[in-house]
Design a protein around this motif. Structure first.
Motif, PDB file in Angstrom:
ATOM      1  N   VAL A 248      11.149  -0.261 -59.358  1.00 36.54           N
ATOM      2  CA  VAL A 248      10.429   0.513 -60.373  1.00 36.54           C
ATOM      3  C   VAL A 248      10.428   1.981 -59.958  1.00 36.54           C
ATOM      4  O   VAL A 248      10.409   2.311 -58.758  1.00 36.54           O
TER       5      VAL A 248
ATOM      6  N   LEU B 213       6.161   4.953 -62.933  1.00 33.71           N
ATOM      7  CA  LEU B 213       5.641   3.752 -63.582  1.00 33.71           C
ATOM      8  C   LEU B 213       4.776   2.932 -62.624  1.00 33.71           C
ATOM      9  O   LEU B 213       3.895   2.194 -63.073  1.00 33.71           O
ATOM     10  N   ARG B 214       4.983   3.086 -61.343  1.00 34.52           N
ATOM     11  CA  ARG B 214       4.287   2.243 -60.367  1.00 34.52           C
ATOM     12  C   ARG B 214       2.766   2.363 -60.493  1.00 34.52           C
ATOM     13  O   ARG B 214       2.044   1.361 -60.395  1.00 34.52           O
TER      14      ARG B 214
ATOM     15  N   ARG C 157       1.001   2.667 -62.989  1.00 35.36           N
ATOM     16  CA  ARG C 157       0.455   1.988 -64.171  1.00 35.36           C
ATOM     17  C   ARG C 157       0.472   0.470 -64.028  1.00 35.36           C
ATOM     18  O   ARG C 157       0.021  -0.245 -64.927  1.00 35.36           O
ATOM     19  N   LEU C 158       0.992  -0.022 -62.909  1.00 34.48           N
ATOM     20  CA  LEU C 158       1.046  -1.467 -62.681  1.00 34.48           C
ATOM     21  C   LEU C 158      -0.151  -1.866 -61.827  1.00 34.48           C
ATOM     22  O   LEU C 158      -0.336  -1.354 -60.727  1.00 34.48           O
ATOM     23  N   ASN C 159      -0.940  -2.785 -62.334  1.00 35.97           N
ATOM     24  CA  ASN C 159      -2.188  -3.169 -61.667  1.00 35.97           C
ATOM     25  C   ASN C 159      -2.038  -4.470 -60.891  1.00 35.97           C
ATOM     26  O   ASN C 159      -1.436  -5.428 -61.378  1.00 35.97           O
TER      27      ASN C 159
ATOM     28  N   CYS D  64       1.443  -7.914 -60.831  1.00 39.15           N
ATOM     29  CA  CYS D  64       1.434  -6.631 -61.527  1.00 39.15           C
ATOM     30  C   CYS D  64       2.520  -6.530 -62.590  1.00 39.15           C
ATOM     31  O   CYS D  64       2.500  -5.613 -63.428  1.00 39.15           O
ATOM     32  N   LEU D  65       3.462  -7.479 -62.594  1.00 34.98           N
ATOM     33  CA  LEU D  65       4.551  -7.446 -63.580  1.00 34.98           C
ATOM     34  C   LEU D  65       4.134  -8.039 -64.917  1.00 34.98           C
ATOM     35  O   LEU D  65       4.816  -7.839 -65.929  1.00 34.98           O
TER      36      LEU D  65
ATOM     37  N   ALA E 177       3.958  -5.846 -68.007  1.00 34.91           N
ATOM     38  CA  ALA E 177       4.604  -4.567 -67.680  1.00 34.91           C
ATOM     39  C   ALA E 177       5.908  -4.416 -68.445  1.00 34.91           C
ATOM     40  O   ALA E 177       6.578  -5.416 -68.756  1.00 34.91           O
TER      41      ALA E 177
ATOM     42  N   PRO F 202       6.412 -10.399 -69.017  1.00 32.30           N
ATOM     43  CA  PRO F 202       6.534  -8.946 -69.150  1.00 32.30           C
ATOM     44  C   PRO F 202       6.814  -8.545 -70.591  1.00 32.30           C
ATOM     45  O   PRO F 202       7.174  -9.383 -71.430  1.00 32.30           O
ATOM     46  N   GLU F 203       6.626  -7.273 -70.883  1.00 30.46           N
ATOM     47  CA  GLU F 203       7.004  -6.728 -72.180  1.00 30.46           C
ATOM     48  C   GLU F 203       8.447  -6.248 -72.076  1.00 30.46           C
ATOM     49  O   GLU F 203       8.733  -5.242 -71.428  1.00 30.46           O
TER      50      GLU F 203
ATOM     51  N   GLY G  44      10.911   1.054 -67.527  1.00 28.91           N
ATOM     52  CA  GLY G  44      10.471  -0.281 -67.145  1.00 28.91           C
ATOM     53  C   GLY G  44      10.963  -0.650 -65.762  1.00 28.91           C
ATOM     54  O   GLY G  44      11.779   0.057 -65.159  1.00 28.91           O
TER      55      GLY G  44
END
Length: 296
Positions: free
Chosen positions: A174, A178-179, A181-183, A189-190, A193, A219-220, A240
């Motif tokens: 990633v 973007l990292r 925004r990944l929780n 976390c994926l 995402a 994932p999205e 992404g």
């Protein structure tokens, strides 16, 4: 009746590339030019050579016969060209490799580097197409070997030998933008995402889908991309997360500015060299394969 050589060549490329537009791109011509030449070539025959099958063109029975003749003819032309080159510059040793379009570009480079480091090194020729087309070229001896992400048998081809060159875990990468925004921890976390995934026809995609399902991750999907370099380019722009072999992490981090989130445990990518089973390899092919099998 005298057939136009150029028209035949354009017909051959349209079939090999899978359509007028990709053939035009490969030949650096406009689709209109290819279509016009194709119509002129078709006018020599009493029946259609191609028919529409959705968005693709499919060979008719007559078209298959014409294409088979073209395959043989252009193979002979290539052999004559090689002979001419050898006559001009002495004996030119060639290693003709086909790279399946699903193969990661970095993997292709890494696998072929030993061939270029041979002393003296052969002249390397690399052709990228879909696996089925490359196996056909291999069968007609227009290639010495094909690089693929699956053995020949899994592609329905039993007349070949598949040599395992490399096994590596699949990893998730990633861009730093973007990292944040990944929780949560990896791989949770994926979930939800944005994801850039290999195309549905990719063998790695099937393995990845199984891994995502096993870990309860949905994932999205932003894009499904067949070209691995293009997928990484989208990832570099922060669209992404994306996948690539774990052992390519240093190159990916340096070239695309991405960071590795983690590995897909149990998901291995395997890369093979496919060769004809009943044809002894030439010296350069044997030396190259020997670097991976320990027989060099």
């Amino acid at each position: 009746m005298r057939l136009n050589y150029n028209h035949l060549y354009y017909f051959w490329e349209v079939v090999r590339q899978g359509g007028v537009v990709p053939a035009a791109e490969a030949l650096d011509l406009t689709p209109q030019t290819i279509s016009g030449q194709l119509k002129q070539f078709q006018s020599n025959f009493p029946e259609p050579l191609l028919q529409r099958a959705g968005r693709r063109l499919r060979l008719t029975l007559l078209g298959e016969q014409v294409f088979e003749h073209a395959q043989t003819m252009f193979a002979e032309v290539e052999a004559l060209s090689m002979l001419a080159d050898e006559g001009e510059a002495g004996t030119v040793r060639r290693l003709r490799i086909g790279a399946a379009d699903a193969m990661p570009k970095m993997a292709v480079r890494a696998l072929l580097e030993p061939a270029l480091r041979q002393t003296p090194a052969p002249r390397l020729s690399v052709r990228e197409l879909d696996l089925a087309s490359l196996l056909e070229d291999l069968a007609h001896r227009r290639l010495d070997a094909v690089l693929a992400d699956r053995p020949a048998a899994s592609a329905g081809w039993a007349r070949a030998r598949s040599t395992l060159l490399e096994t590596t875990e699949l990893a998730i990468y990633v861009h730093p933008s973007l990292r944040g925004r990944l929780n949560g921890p990896f791989p949770d976390c994926l979930d939800g995402a944005p994801a850039l995934l290999p195309g549905q026809s990719s063998y790695a995609r099937r393995l990845l889908d199984q891994w995502l399902h096993h870990n309860g991750i949905r994932p999205e999907i932003v894009a499904e991309v067949d070209d691995s370099a293009l997928m990484k380019s989208f990832g570099e722009a922060g669209f992404g997360f994306f996948t690539a072999p774990a052992n390519h992490a240093p190159d990916i981090e340096r070239q695309y500015g991405a960071i590795r989130l983690g590995s897909c445990k149990g998901v291995e990518e395997r890369f093979y060299a496919i060769t004809l089973d009943n044809v002894p390899p030439n010296a350069d092919l044997s030396r190259w394969l020997g670097r991976f099998t320990g027989t060099d």
